[in-house]
Design a protein around this motif. Sequence first.
Motif, PDB file in Angstrom:
ATOM      1  N   ALA A 167       0.712  -1.225  -0.255  1.00  0.00           N
ATOM      2  CA  ALA A 167       0.036   0.124   0.016  1.00  0.00           C
ATOM      3  C   ALA A 167       0.956   1.269  -0.099  1.00  0.00           C
ATOM      4  O   ALA A 167       0.491   2.184  -0.757  1.00  0.00           O
ATOM      5  N   ALA A 168       1.943   1.397   0.898  1.00  0.00           N
ATOM      6  CA  ALA A 168       2.762   2.300   0.894  1.00  0.00           C
ATOM      7  C   ALA A 168       3.480   2.540  -0.490  1.00  0.00           C
ATOM      8  O   ALA A 168       3.552   3.771  -0.850  1.00  0.00           O
ATOM      9  N   CYS A 169       3.778   1.663  -1.151  1.00  0.00           N
ATOM     10  CA  CYS A 169       4.567   1.612  -2.003  1.00  0.00           C
ATOM     11  C   CYS A 169       3.701   2.210  -3.664  1.00  0.00           C
ATOM     12  O   CYS A 169       4.176   2.989  -4.317  1.00  0.00           O
ATOM     13  N   ILE A 170       2.468   2.036  -3.268  1.00  0.00           N
ATOM     14  CA  ILE A 170       1.730   2.570  -4.558  1.00  0.00           C
ATOM     15  C   ILE A 170       1.218   3.959  -4.134  1.00  0.00           C
ATOM     16  O   ILE A 170       0.956   4.729  -4.981  1.00  0.00           O
ATOM     17  N   LYS A 222      -2.887   2.367 -14.429  1.00  0.00           N
ATOM     18  CA  LYS A 222      -2.683   1.076 -13.632  1.00  0.00           C
ATOM     19  C   LYS A 222      -1.301   0.562 -13.575  1.00  0.00           C
ATOM     20  O   LYS A 222      -0.729   0.354 -12.592  1.00  0.00           O
ATOM     21  N   TRP A 223      -0.681   0.722 -14.760  1.00  0.00           N
ATOM     22  CA  TRP A 223       0.537  -0.256 -14.963  1.00  0.00           C
ATOM     23  C   TRP A 223       1.813   0.869 -14.561  1.00  0.00           C
ATOM     24  O   TRP A 223       2.740   0.384 -14.178  1.00  0.00           O
ATOM     25  N   ASN A 224       1.704   2.204 -14.971  1.00  0.00           N
ATOM     26  CA  ASN A 224       2.728   2.749 -14.511  1.00  0.00           C
ATOM     27  C   ASN A 224       3.055   3.174 -12.922  1.00  0.00           C
ATOM     28  O   ASN A 224       3.962   3.161 -12.433  1.00  0.00           O
ATOM     29  N   VAL A 225       1.757   3.120 -12.169  1.00  0.00           N
ATOM     30  CA  VAL A 225       1.710   3.229 -10.767  1.00  0.00           C
ATOM     31  C   VAL A 225       2.387   1.797 -10.462  1.00  0.00           C
ATOM     32  O   VAL A 225       3.271   1.965  -9.422  1.00  0.00           O
ATOM     33  N   ARG A 226       1.974   0.843 -10.992  1.00  0.00           N
ATOM     34  CA  ARG A 226       2.437  -0.558 -10.455  1.00  0.00           C
ATOM     35  C   ARG A 226       3.912  -0.549 -10.726  1.00  0.00           C
ATOM     36  O   ARG A 226       4.774  -1.091  -9.748  1.00  0.00           O
ATOM     37  N   GLY A 227       4.442  -0.168 -11.949  1.00  0.00           N
ATOM     38  CA  GLY A 227       5.867  -0.222 -12.232  1.00  0.00           C
ATOM     39  C   GLY A 227       6.602   0.626 -11.213  1.00  0.00           C
ATOM     40  O   GLY A 227       7.813   0.068 -10.639  1.00  0.00           O
ATOM     41  N   VAL A 228       6.217   1.871 -10.806  1.00  0.00           N
ATOM     42  CA  VAL A 228       7.079   2.572 -10.030  1.00  0.00           C
ATOM     43  C   VAL A 228       6.890   1.920  -8.495  1.00  0.00           C
ATOM     44  O   VAL A 228       7.868   2.242  -7.930  1.00  0.00           O
ATOM     45  N   ALA A 229       5.852   1.474  -8.235  1.00  0.00           N
ATOM     46  CA  ALA A 229       5.592   0.744  -6.817  1.00  0.00           C
ATOM     47  C   ALA A 229       6.420  -0.279  -6.692  1.00  0.00           C
ATOM     48  O   ALA A 229       7.387  -0.292  -6.002  1.00  0.00           O
ATOM     49  N   SER A 260       5.630   8.234   2.429  1.00  0.00           N
ATOM     50  CA  SER A 260       5.493   6.719   2.009  1.00  0.00           C
ATOM     51  C   SER A 260       6.784   6.002   1.581  1.00  0.00           C
ATOM     52  O   SER A 260       6.804   4.905   2.365  1.00  0.00           O
ATOM     53  N   LEU A 261       7.825   6.700   1.304  1.00  0.00           N
ATOM     54  CA  LEU A 261       9.101   6.103   1.004  1.00  0.00           C
ATOM     55  C   LEU A 261       9.817   5.840   2.269  1.00  0.00           C
ATOM     56  O   LEU A 261      10.251   4.696   2.516  1.00  0.00           O
ATOM     57  N   GLY A 262       9.778   6.690   3.280  1.00  0.00           N
ATOM     58  CA  GLY A 262      10.337   6.353   4.567  1.00  0.00           C
ATOM     59  C   GLY A 262       9.908   5.379   5.236  1.00  0.00           C
ATOM     60  O   GLY A 262      10.261   4.485   5.762  1.00  0.00           O
ATOM     61  N   SER A 263       8.432   5.296   5.198  1.00  0.00           N
ATOM     62  CA  SER A 263       7.497   4.161   5.820  1.00  0.00           C
ATOM     63  C   SER A 263       8.031   2.746   5.232  1.00  0.00           C
ATOM     64  O   SER A 263       8.208   1.617   5.973  1.00  0.00           O
ATOM     65  N   LEU A 314       1.987  -8.719  -4.245  1.00  0.00           N
ATOM     66  CA  LEU A 314       0.627  -8.106  -3.785  1.00  0.00           C
ATOM     67  C   LEU A 314       0.309  -6.589  -4.716  1.00  0.00           C
ATOM     68  O   LEU A 314      -0.814  -5.874  -4.341  1.00  0.00           O
ATOM     69  N   ILE A 315       1.462  -6.119  -5.183  1.00  0.00           N
ATOM     70  CA  ILE A 315       1.299  -4.718  -6.040  1.00  0.00           C
ATOM     71  C   ILE A 315       0.854  -5.049  -7.263  1.00  0.00           C
ATOM     72  O   ILE A 315      -0.008  -4.470  -7.920  1.00  0.00           O
ATOM     73  N   VAL A 316       1.148  -6.167  -7.833  1.00  0.00           N
ATOM     74  CA  VAL A 316       1.010  -6.438  -9.445  1.00  0.00           C
ATOM     75  C   VAL A 316      -0.447  -7.191  -9.583  1.00  0.00           C
ATOM     76  O   VAL A 316      -1.113  -6.934 -10.443  1.00  0.00           O
ATOM     77  N   ILE A 317      -0.647  -8.304  -8.773  1.00  0.00           N
ATOM     78  CA  ILE A 317      -1.545  -9.316  -9.133  1.00  0.00           C
ATOM     79  C   ILE A 317      -2.963  -8.511  -8.427  1.00  0.00           C
ATOM     80  O   ILE A 317      -3.955  -8.661  -9.557  1.00  0.00           O
ATOM     81  N   PRO A 318      -3.346  -8.166  -7.378  1.00  0.00           N
ATOM     82  CA  PRO A 318      -4.776  -7.847  -7.114  1.00  0.00           C
ATOM     83  C   PRO A 318      -5.181  -6.294  -7.929  1.00  0.00           C
ATOM     84  O   PRO A 318      -4.204  -5.388  -8.248  1.00  0.00           O
ATOM     85  N   PRO A 319      -6.242  -6.390  -8.600  1.00  0.00           N
ATOM     86  CA  PRO A 319      -6.887  -5.473  -9.332  1.00  0.00           C
ATOM     87  C   PRO A 319      -6.850  -4.081  -8.435  1.00  0.00           C
ATOM     88  O   PRO A 319      -7.431  -4.451  -7.135  1.00  0.00           O
ATOM     89  N   PRO A 320      -6.967  -2.884  -8.873  1.00  0.00           N
ATOM     90  CA  PRO A 320      -6.990  -1.955  -8.046  1.00  0.00           C
ATOM     91  C   PRO A 320      -8.626  -1.915  -7.487  1.00  0.00           C
ATOM     92  O   PRO A 320      -9.463  -2.355  -8.370  1.00  0.00           O
ATOM     93  N   GLY A 321      -8.917  -1.150  -6.424  1.00  0.00           N
ATOM     94  CA  GLY A 321     -10.080  -1.290  -5.968  1.00  0.00           C
ATOM     95  C   GLY A 321     -10.383  -2.324  -4.736  1.00  0.00           C
ATOM     96  O   GLY A 321      -9.654  -2.444  -4.041  1.00  0.00           O
ATOM     97  N   ASP A 322     -11.361  -2.998  -4.964  1.00  0.00           N
ATOM     98  CA  ASP A 322     -11.840  -3.841  -4.037  1.00  0.00           C
ATOM     99  C   ASP A 322     -10.931  -4.887  -3.567  1.00  0.00           C
ATOM    100  O   ASP A 322     -10.647  -5.198  -2.254  1.00  0.00           O
TER     101      ASP A 322
END
Length: 563
Positions: free
Chosen positions: A145-148, A164-171, A343-346, A396-404
């Motif tokens: 979560a903090a990475c995203i 969706k994918w550039n957020v996941r890539g950066v995370a 977030s980075l510090g966490s 857990l960053i890549v597999i679950p779809p955003p949202g629920d």
Amino acid sequence: MAFPSILKKSNGSDETLSHPQLDPIIEEQPDAFGAPIESISPLGYHVDWISVIFLNVSRIIGVGVFVTPATILRGVGSVGLSMIYWVIGFLFSAASLCVYLEYLCYYPQRSGGIVTYLEKAFPRPRLMAPFLYACLFCTLSTSSAACIVFAEYILLALQYEITKWNVRGVAVGLSTAMTMICIFSTRWSLHFSNAIGMVKVLALVLIAITGLVVLCGGIPHVPNPGANFSQPFHGTSNNVNGLVNALLKIRFSYVGWESVFSMVNEVKDPIPTLKKFAPLSLGVVFALYMLVNIAYFATVPLEKIKSSNEMIANLFFETIFPSAPNSTNVALTVLQVLVALSSLGSVIAATISASRIIRESGRQGLLPYPQIWASTKPFNTPLAAYLLRWTVTSVLIVIPPPGDAFNFIVDLQYYPESIYAFLLVIGLFLVRRRRQSVGAPSISFRAWTSVAGFALVVNLMIMIIPWIPPEGGIYAGDVSFFYATYCIAGLGVIAISCIIYYFWYVYFPRRGGYRIRQITEKLSDGAQTSKIIKVPIDALGAWDAAHVDDVEHLVRNEEETRE
């Protein structure tokens, strides 16, 4: 003079060890299983008092300080009660910190925090309590979560398109970079964590100072400075759901004060250092939280906070630094960078702390191939633990779809944690009773029973609160399905872990005609670990007689220590 500690070895020899400023200790479970004591830390002693402070500060202060004050205000209805809630959150964290400090005085050479303390508090059934926690922590506790959050806000600050994918890539990139820093050097990873923590503290200090300037009327374009404090309890809510859920949000705003307890054996003088600086780190965070809340409420009108869906920090910056129409708001960009840095510090603080918990789980024999988890080669860091943490976080960053799905997994991490926190306080009373029964000497810190009782009650409330339906009904949580699904799933994780434990420790040994025992194994880098072995039943009596002292125990006579 002070006599050195004596550790009994399985071969019958005595090994003389010394460790600075340890409290008198008697291990009260002579046949308890668990990891051997590493009298000299194979990971080194890089955790000084500055790292104690900023490891906790970096872990605690995340995105919450920029968001949660508005959420709390909406839940309780008034500024006055909102401020009281922040005090309550501090008192609960301080009570829980006292519980950890008492455990520290009992076991000052054991890193791992809660997984170690559960091992000591609940020696029966053997290995069950730490095994259940290890199953949860090694598979679900991540920084996804903090990475995203970092990815989203750094992209906003750089004015890149958010997909969706550039957020996941950066995370994933952030998780990878932080993991690599931690793998290559404990010293530099701590320096980096300290630096980010100092930036966080400086940023919040500047927000607090700005708020004081507003209260003094130093910013003319802020109308009615401090008007929200004229009737601090006006509008207090009587909605039970809002009040109790605000308490849950407060609890999570202080999560992370226990981070340094996972690295106890890497502190040269753990008891005096943590007794002084762990409370100081929590006190610093509390003071900053209070001052920042005052700054927010002094600047932004109450109704605007309640009605807006924006971060309260965003409203604060927009009010202090209004931008011209059709121009870029530099203050907003600065805020986005601050959220990303928080977030980075966490992430890095959590990565460092989690690696020690995973390593200790391996050293206890709870993970396959304990030598791999205990090893500090080749960089004098827990490489295997870091790689496991990185793998689970990335998945857990890549597999679950955003949202629920993602929100569900994030929530799922927390509910079982609250159950183990509750059990840990109960375990403290059990440890006290066992120590009293064997005449163990007193220690330098003992939490007041009322304080431990307060921590117990609040932990129990935190276990109950998530079951209360949200105001909008059973489908009005942060997911579109049943609001308490994550609570049920969390209990399911514990139940599955119990089943695995039963088959591993009870069923298969019975069917196979053997029993599980542990032996201590010392690795070439100086690390020590417990190794699980299968002893045939017909050889069990002889094996137990020959290995009665295999589990190492630190015993020190109080009178000798005082000389």
